[in-house]
Design a protein around this motif. Structure first.
Motif, PDB file in Angstrom:
ATOM      1  N   LYS A 141     -17.983  -9.398 -26.675  1.00  0.00           N
ATOM      2  CA  LYS A 141     -18.822  -8.358 -26.104  1.00  0.00           C
ATOM      3  C   LYS A 141     -20.228  -8.463 -26.684  1.00  0.00           C
ATOM      4  CE  LYS A 141     -15.174  -4.928 -25.319  1.00  0.00           C
ATOM      5  NZ  LYS A 141     -14.706  -3.551 -25.637  1.00  0.00           N
ATOM      6  N   GLN A 170     -13.373 -11.819 -27.694  1.00  0.00           N
ATOM      7  CA  GLN A 170     -12.579 -11.408 -26.538  1.00  0.00           C
ATOM      8  C   GLN A 170     -13.184 -12.075 -25.304  1.00  0.00           C
ATOM      9  OE1 GLN A 170     -13.162  -7.179 -26.908  1.00  0.00           O
ATOM     10  NE2 GLN A 170     -11.165  -6.848 -27.871  1.00  0.00           N
ATOM     11  N   MET A 201     -13.882 -12.982 -21.427  1.00  0.00           N
ATOM     12  CA  MET A 201     -13.833 -12.328 -20.118  1.00  0.00           C
ATOM     13  C   MET A 201     -14.586 -13.167 -19.099  1.00  0.00           C
ATOM     14  SD  MET A 201     -14.816  -8.445 -18.897  1.00  0.00           S
ATOM     15  CE  MET A 201     -16.591  -8.666 -19.014  1.00  0.00           C
ATOM     16  N   ILE A 206     -15.682 -13.048 -14.846  1.00  0.00           N
ATOM     17  CA  ILE A 206     -15.711 -12.374 -13.543  1.00  0.00           C
ATOM     18  C   ILE A 206     -16.212 -13.383 -12.526  1.00  0.00           C
ATOM     19  CG2 ILE A 206     -16.674 -10.491 -12.169  1.00  0.00           C
ATOM     20  CD1 ILE A 206     -17.110  -8.940 -14.757  1.00  0.00           C
ATOM     21  N   LYS A 261     -10.842  -8.989 -13.211  1.00  0.00           N
ATOM     22  CA  LYS A 261     -11.482  -9.618 -14.358  1.00  0.00           C
ATOM     23  C   LYS A 261     -10.406 -10.404 -15.101  1.00  0.00           C
ATOM     24  CE  LYS A 261     -14.830  -5.871 -15.014  1.00  0.00           C
ATOM     25  NZ  LYS A 261     -15.314  -4.808 -15.940  1.00  0.00           N
ATOM     26  N   TYR A 262     -10.787 -11.561 -15.599  1.00  0.00           N
ATOM     27  CA  TYR A 262      -9.858 -12.394 -16.346  1.00  0.00           C
ATOM     28  C   TYR A 262     -10.152 -12.242 -17.826  1.00  0.00           C
ATOM     29  CZ  TYR A 262      -9.020 -14.324 -11.764  1.00  0.00           C
ATOM     30  OH  TYR A 262      -8.711 -14.453 -10.438  1.00  0.00           O
ATOM     31  N   HIS A 263      -9.105 -12.071 -18.616  1.00  0.00           N
ATOM     32  CA  HIS A 263      -9.266 -11.822 -20.043  1.00  0.00           C
ATOM     33  C   HIS A 263      -8.467 -12.827 -20.869  1.00  0.00           C
ATOM     34  CE1 HIS A 263     -11.167  -7.826 -19.520  1.00  0.00           C
ATOM     35  NE2 HIS A 263     -10.358  -7.707 -18.495  1.00  0.00           N
ATOM     36  N   LEU A 319      -7.694  -4.007 -24.419  1.00  0.00           N
ATOM     37  CA  LEU A 319      -8.309  -5.223 -24.945  1.00  0.00           C
ATOM     38  C   LEU A 319      -7.870  -5.461 -26.376  1.00  0.00           C
ATOM     39  CD1 LEU A 319     -11.981  -4.801 -23.661  1.00  0.00           C
ATOM     40  CD2 LEU A 319     -10.389  -6.597 -22.963  1.00  0.00           C
ATOM     41  N   VAL A 353     -10.140 -18.581 -21.417  1.00  0.00           N
ATOM     42  CA  VAL A 353     -10.232 -17.611 -20.324  1.00  0.00           C
ATOM     43  C   VAL A 353     -10.525 -18.329 -19.009  1.00  0.00           C
ATOM     44  CG1 VAL A 353     -12.702 -17.024 -20.477  1.00  0.00           C
ATOM     45  CG2 VAL A 353     -11.061 -15.304 -19.717  1.00  0.00           C
TER      46      VAL A 353
END
Length: 221
Positions: A134, A142, A144, A146, A169-171, A181, A196
């Protein structure tokens, strides 16, 4: 590492190298385990497919190295389950050997190239966001991704499958209980981004194979 106007791809060479390394292991057990077969949304039945490079915020479809490697991941996953599938490989038949050789790559569209290559279907899309952590976070990774994507039947000129950017969304790691999360155990941000992207690529391959990763195995990419 988030994709944005500023510092969107901080170390592209590292990402490309990692994705290339992932591609060499398509058949060596480093991918997610395929789940049970379901009904494919688009059945090839011997028709030719082109998986075009995905456009990035800072690169057109046929100018993006990361987008091209992502497309190759999808190709490899389809072939892993459908070894007889007819997939046009742009590395084997480069654009430079076609009548489009003198066209500015920034102006090339996936449909234009697919028609030139004699494809029946073309899968293409856009990666809108790709990050390994993030923004403004420190030490917590993490992943992510899109994206939006679509499959066009070139014989009918119709979109036969579509994924809107707001639909999923792929995580990585996968969301705990589907909602929460959790941090990755990896310490390398590019490694998290690679994983990811592999998860998202397998989802796209499932459009043609009908298979999806087994949820309990996703975190072991």
């Amino acid at each position: 590492m988030a994709i944005g106007r500023r510092n969107r791809i901080r170390r592209p060479a590292a990402i490309v190298a990692l994705l290339a390394a992932a591609l060499t292991g398509l058949g060596s057990g480093c991918l997610p385990t395929f789940g049970a077969a379901g009904r494919a949304k688009v059945r090839l039945h011997g028709r030719k497919l082109l998986v075009a490079p995905f456009r990035m915020p800072n690169a057109a479809y046929f100018e993006s190295k990361v987008g091209a490697l992502f497309a190759r991941q999808v190709e490899g996953m389809i072939h892993a389950d459908l070894p007889k599938a007819k997939i046009i490989n742009l590395d084997a038949v480069p654009i430079e050997l076609t009548s489009l050789a003198n066209v500015d790559r920034a102006r090339l569209t996936p449909v234009m190239v697919a028609r030139e290559m004699g494809a029946d279907y073309v899968l293409y899309g856009e990666i809108h966001m790709l990050q390994g952590k993030k923004p403004k976070s420190f030490g917590v990774l993490q992943g992510m991704l899109i994206m939006s994507a679509r499959v066009v039947d070139l014989n009918d000129g119709k979109v036969v499958w579509r994924l809107q950017p707001s639909s999923k969304k792929y995580h990585y790691p996968p969301l705990l209980a589907g909602t929460e999360l959790i941090p990755a155990y990896e310490t390398d941000e590019e490694d998290v981004i690679r994983k990811v992207m592999l998860t998202a690529a397998l989802e796209l391959a499932a459009v043609f194979t009908g298979r999806k990763p087994e949820p309990e195995k996703e975190s072991k990419l």
